[in-house]
Design a protein around this motif. Structure first.
Motif, PDB file in Angstrom:
ATOM      1  N   GLU A  15      19.138  21.506  -4.826  1.00  0.00           N
ATOM      2  CA  GLU A  15      18.868  22.849  -5.333  1.00  0.00           C
ATOM      3  C   GLU A  15      18.647  23.779  -4.147  1.00  0.00           C
ATOM      4  OE1 GLU A  15      15.364  25.125  -7.901  1.00  0.00           O
ATOM      5  OE2 GLU A  15      15.803  23.009  -8.277  1.00  0.00           O
ATOM      6  N   PRO A  16      19.320  24.939  -4.121  1.00  0.00           N
ATOM      7  CA  PRO A  16      19.128  25.857  -2.995  1.00  0.00           C
ATOM      8  C   PRO A  16      17.716  26.443  -2.990  1.00  0.00           C
ATOM      9  CG  PRO A  16      20.499  26.853  -4.690  1.00  0.00           C
ATOM     10  CD  PRO A  16      20.314  25.427  -5.082  1.00  0.00           C
ATOM     11  N   LEU A  17      17.134  26.533  -1.803  1.00  0.00           N
ATOM     12  CA  LEU A  17      15.805  27.122  -1.660  1.00  0.00           C
ATOM     13  C   LEU A  17      15.915  28.633  -1.758  1.00  0.00           C
ATOM     14  CD1 LEU A  17      12.850  26.270  -1.062  1.00  0.00           C
ATOM     15  CD2 LEU A  17      13.332  26.716   1.359  1.00  0.00           C
ATOM     16  N   SER A  18      15.102  29.243  -2.620  1.00  0.00           N
ATOM     17  CA  SER A  18      15.213  30.669  -2.903  1.00  0.00           C
ATOM     18  C   SER A  18      13.835  31.317  -2.937  1.00  0.00           C
ATOM     19  CB  SER A  18      15.918  30.888  -4.243  1.00  0.00           C
ATOM     20  OG  SER A  18      15.765  32.204  -4.703  1.00  0.00           O
ATOM     21  N   PRO A 102      12.977  16.100   2.149  1.00  0.00           N
ATOM     22  CA  PRO A 102      13.934  16.287   1.044  1.00  0.00           C
ATOM     23  C   PRO A 102      14.915  17.442   1.241  1.00  0.00           C
ATOM     24  CG  PRO A 102      11.895  17.367   0.489  1.00  0.00           C
ATOM     25  CD  PRO A 102      11.683  16.736   1.857  1.00  0.00           C
ATOM     26  N   PHE A 103      15.024  17.963   2.479  1.00  0.00           N
ATOM     27  CA  PHE A 103      15.911  19.096   2.716  1.00  0.00           C
ATOM     28  C   PHE A 103      17.253  18.643   3.274  1.00  0.00           C
ATOM     29  CE2 PHE A 103      11.580  20.714   3.042  1.00  0.00           C
ATOM     30  CZ  PHE A 103      11.628  21.817   2.227  1.00  0.00           C
ATOM     31  N   MET A 104      18.242  19.508   3.165  1.00  0.00           N
ATOM     32  CA  MET A 104      19.509  19.336   3.851  1.00  0.00           C
ATOM     33  C   MET A 104      20.310  20.621   3.708  1.00  0.00           C
ATOM     34  SD  MET A 104      22.035  16.999   1.450  1.00  0.00           S
ATOM     35  CE  MET A 104      23.381  17.269   2.603  1.00  0.00           C
ATOM     36  N   LEU A 105      21.243  20.840   4.611  1.00  0.00           N
ATOM     37  CA  LEU A 105      22.157  21.962   4.513  1.00  0.00           C
ATOM     38  C   LEU A 105      23.370  21.543   3.700  1.00  0.00           C
ATOM     39  CD1 LEU A 105      22.043  23.380   8.149  1.00  0.00           C
ATOM     40  CD2 LEU A 105      21.024  24.389   6.107  1.00  0.00           C
ATOM     41  N   ALA A 106      23.773  22.399   2.770  1.00  0.00           N
ATOM     42  CA  ALA A 106      24.901  22.056   1.899  1.00  0.00           C
ATOM     43  C   ALA A 106      25.666  23.317   1.523  1.00  0.00           C
ATOM     44  CB  ALA A 106      24.404  21.346   0.638  1.00  0.00           C
ATOM     45  N   GLU A 114      29.777  28.826   4.575  1.00  0.00           N
ATOM     46  CA  GLU A 114      28.358  28.931   4.906  1.00  0.00           C
ATOM     47  C   GLU A 114      27.561  27.787   4.276  1.00  0.00           C
ATOM     48  OE1 GLU A 114      24.663  32.139   4.419  1.00  0.00           O
ATOM     49  OE2 GLU A 114      26.692  32.633   3.754  1.00  0.00           O
ATOM     50  N   LEU A 115      26.634  27.248   5.045  1.00  0.00           N
ATOM     51  CA  LEU A 115      25.734  26.204   4.566  1.00  0.00           C
ATOM     52  C   LEU A 115      24.400  26.826   4.184  1.00  0.00           C
ATOM     53  CD1 LEU A 115      26.404  23.417   7.228  1.00  0.00           C
ATOM     54  CD2 LEU A 115      27.331  23.549   4.920  1.00  0.00           C
ATOM     55  N   SER A 116      23.831  26.366   3.078  1.00  0.00           N
ATOM     56  CA  SER A 116      22.544  26.870   2.599  1.00  0.00           C
ATOM     57  C   SER A 116      21.505  25.764   2.642  1.00  0.00           C
ATOM     58  CB  SER A 116      22.676  27.394   1.159  1.00  0.00           C
ATOM     59  OG  SER A 116      23.607  28.461   1.093  1.00  0.00           O
ATOM     60  N   SER A 154      20.127  21.674  13.669  1.00  0.00           N
ATOM     61  CA  SER A 154      20.290  20.759  14.791  1.00  0.00           C
ATOM     62  C   SER A 154      20.893  19.435  14.324  1.00  0.00           C
ATOM     63  CB  SER A 154      18.943  20.513  15.471  1.00  0.00           C
ATOM     64  OG  SER A 154      19.052  19.571  16.502  1.00  0.00           O
ATOM     65  N   PHE A 155      20.464  18.971  13.157  1.00  0.00           N
ATOM     66  CA  PHE A 155      21.002  17.730  12.607  1.00  0.00           C
ATOM     67  C   PHE A 155      22.492  17.863  12.301  1.00  0.00           C
ATOM     68  CE2 PHE A 155      22.050  14.811   9.167  1.00  0.00           C
ATOM     69  CZ  PHE A 155      21.512  13.622   9.636  1.00  0.00           C
ATOM     70  N   GLU A 156      22.892  18.994  11.731  1.00  0.00           N
ATOM     71  CA  GLU A 156      24.311  19.214  11.422  1.00  0.00           C
ATOM     72  C   GLU A 156      25.145  19.227  12.692  1.00  0.00           C
ATOM     73  OE1 GLU A 156      26.010  19.458   8.489  1.00  0.00           O
ATOM     74  OE2 GLU A 156      24.130  18.775   7.588  1.00  0.00           O
ATOM     75  N   GLN A 157      24.640  19.866  13.736  1.00  0.00           N
ATOM     76  CA  GLN A 157      25.364  19.908  15.007  1.00  0.00           C
ATOM     77  C   GLN A 157      25.490  18.505  15.605  1.00  0.00           C
ATOM     78  OE1 GLN A 157      22.990  22.707  17.189  1.00  0.00           O
ATOM     79  NE2 GLN A 157      23.592  24.430  15.893  1.00  0.00           N
TER      80      GLN A 157
END
Length: 256
Positions: A15-18, A102-106, A114-116, A154-157
């Motif tokens: 779920e995107p953080l908003s 529990p986070f991640m870019l998606a 764009e990743l959220s 940083s993890f994605e890179q």
């Protein structure tokens, strides 16, 4: 009927953080990681491999899209480093893949670049809690959220650099089907584990000098040796399983 996209390891949803929906939510620390119970293979990045190899064996998953994996157990459903509540029983290096949960870019849409920043809504670490760090200050991300976002970026890179490393291994044809044989005193035959990939040491030794020099300068060669040196730890994992759960059953190490 189209099938739902497969969620990454650990995640039950995204779920995107908003700031609109989660304005009053907080992230609270936890001493346990229940999602780790029974998880035996954890993805790692190239930056982590020199640290991981001190504590955990590093293998590569099977198939054409292989990734580096740190083993916390030799059999599916076994993690010898956490108790039944998911609390670490030993001071070991914890891979970033675990620490980002529990986070991640998606990507919110398949066609989006764009990743959220998203989170797993089934995690009780994040929610409308009275304690913990606020995720938003008004409609702006809090310092805690900025730090979480920076860590995930940083993890994605690091993940992209890991893909580059794996591409190099494939292009140089250095990967082979792995096999580890562990002899147990009194057992009629050794326990043999397959179903993973490893670097072919014979092919590595047969590379030309200029190839080895290039790999050393790029930092690739030390990573390969971190992987190779770490494989001896599979016997330590085997011994832990035998002590905790009885003699492990020889079985393939499944891919993720």
């Amino acid at each position: 009927m189209a099938s739902a996209p497969q969620l990454p390891l650990f995640y039950n949803g995204l779920e995107p953080l908003s700031s609109n929906t989660h304005a009053d939510w907080r992230i609270r620390p936890s001493e346990t990681a229940p999602f780790l119970v029974g998880q035996h293979a954890i993805p790692v990045t190239v930056e982590e491999m020199p640290l991981v190899q001190r504590h955990l064996p590093i293998i590569f998953s099977s198939g054409p899209d292989a990734i580096p994996l740190a083993l916390m157990g030799l059999n599916e459903g076994v993690n010898v480093f956490v108790d039944q509540d998911g609390k670490l029983t030993e001071n070991i290096y914890v891979p970033a893949y675990i620490r980002r949960y529990p986070f991640m870019l998606a990507r919110l849409r398949p066609d989006a670049d764009e990743l959220s920043l998203c989170f797993d809504p089934s995690s009780d670490a994040i929610g409308a809690h009275e304690e913990g760090d606020k995720l938003f200050d008004g409609d702006q991300p809090s310092e805690a959220t900025k730090a979480i976002l920076a860590f995930n970026e940083s993890f994605e890179q690091a993940g992209q650099r890991t893909q580059g490393f794996m591409n190099e291994l494939r292009e140089m044809d250095l990967l082979m089907e792995g096999e580890v044989s562990i002899e147990l005193q009194g057992a009629p035959q050794p326990f043999i584990y397959r179903g993973f990939q490893m670097v072919n040491e014979e092919k590595l030794a047969g590379l030309r000098g200029d190839q080895l020099r290039k790999m050393s300068q790029s930092g690739m060669l030390p990573l390969i040796y971190a992987h190779l040196f770490s494989l001896s730890l599979m016997r330590d994992i085997f011994a832990r399983q035998a002590q905790q759960n009885g003699t492990p059953q020889p079985a393939p190490l499944p891919t993720l």
